[in-house]
Write an enzyme that holds these catalytic residues in place. Structure first.
Site, PDB file in Angstrom:
ATOM      1  N   HIS A  92      -5.394   0.598  -2.337  1.00 22.54           N
ATOM      2  CA  HIS A  92      -6.321  -0.752  -1.695  1.00 22.54           C
ATOM      3  C   HIS A  92      -5.977  -1.128  -3.280  1.00 22.54           C
ATOM      4  CE1 HIS A  92      -9.504   1.793   0.329  1.00 22.54           C
ATOM      5  NE2 HIS A  92      -8.508   1.134   1.031  1.00 22.54           N
ATOM      6  N   GLU A 109       1.154  -1.142  -0.216  1.00 26.68           N
ATOM      7  CA  GLU A 109      -0.286  -0.168   0.087  1.00 26.68           C
ATOM      8  C   GLU A 109       1.168   1.143   0.017  1.00 26.68           C
ATOM      9  OE1 GLU A 109      -3.927   2.007   2.389  1.00 26.68           O
ATOM     10  OE2 GLU A 109      -3.066   0.042   2.681  1.00 26.68           O
ATOM     11  N   HIS A 166      -4.526   6.992  -0.632  1.00 23.40           N
ATOM     12  CA  HIS A 166      -3.677   6.082  -0.512  1.00 23.40           C
ATOM     13  C   HIS A 166      -4.393   5.187  -1.396  1.00 23.40           C
ATOM     14  CE1 HIS A 166      -7.433   5.304   2.062  1.00 23.40           C
ATOM     15  NE2 HIS A 166      -6.970   4.315   2.230  1.00 23.40           N
TER      16      HIS A 166
HETATM   17 ZN   LIG Z   1      -7.560   2.147   2.871  1.00 24.24          ZN
END
Ligand SMILES: [Zn+2]
Length: 128
Positions: A79, A30, A77
């Protein structure tokens, strides 16, 4: 007259491309980013890679390492699962940060991203 509350967020194309490409490079780990720009104009102009650990499950939200005087308007961010919905942890951090939040996911193409307000509600962002 349109108040700033009604203004739609926009993002510079290069910023979005950087987020998608960096996240693709890091896959299956991530990535986490800070978005900077202007709250008043509701524009995202720059992106910084945030401190994070490389577990696919967790990112560490630590603004301490950022340059001073940087106007943070939100976060982004990835996934790696490709599920673009915010997790419960995401929702908590969105509320803490305020502003605008982007989630990108596998396969990291131009459709593999969503934007949310601080309450986790989907919002539209114009690419400029
Ligand atoms: Zn998340």
């Amino acid at each position: 007259m349109i108040s700033s509350k009604d203004l739609q967020w926009s993002i510079h194309r290069g910023v979005l491309e950087f987020i998608l490409e960096s996240s693709k490079d890091a896959h299956p780990n991530e990535m986490f980013f800070y978005l900077s720009g202007s709250f008043k104009k509701r524009v995202i102009k720059e992106v910084f890679i945030g401190p994070f650990n490389s577990s696919p499950e967790a990112v560490i939200y630590s603004p301490a390492a950022l340059p001073v005087n940087l106007k943070i308007v939100g976060t982004a961010h990835s996934h790696p699962s490709g599920d673009l919905r915010p997790s419960n942890t995401d929702l908590e951090s969105f509320q803490r940060f305020g502003g605008v939040h982007i989630i990108v996911g596998y396969p990291y193409d131009e459709n593999s991203w969503r934007a949310y307000n601080m309450y986790g509600e989907p919002i539209k962002i114009k690419i400029i």
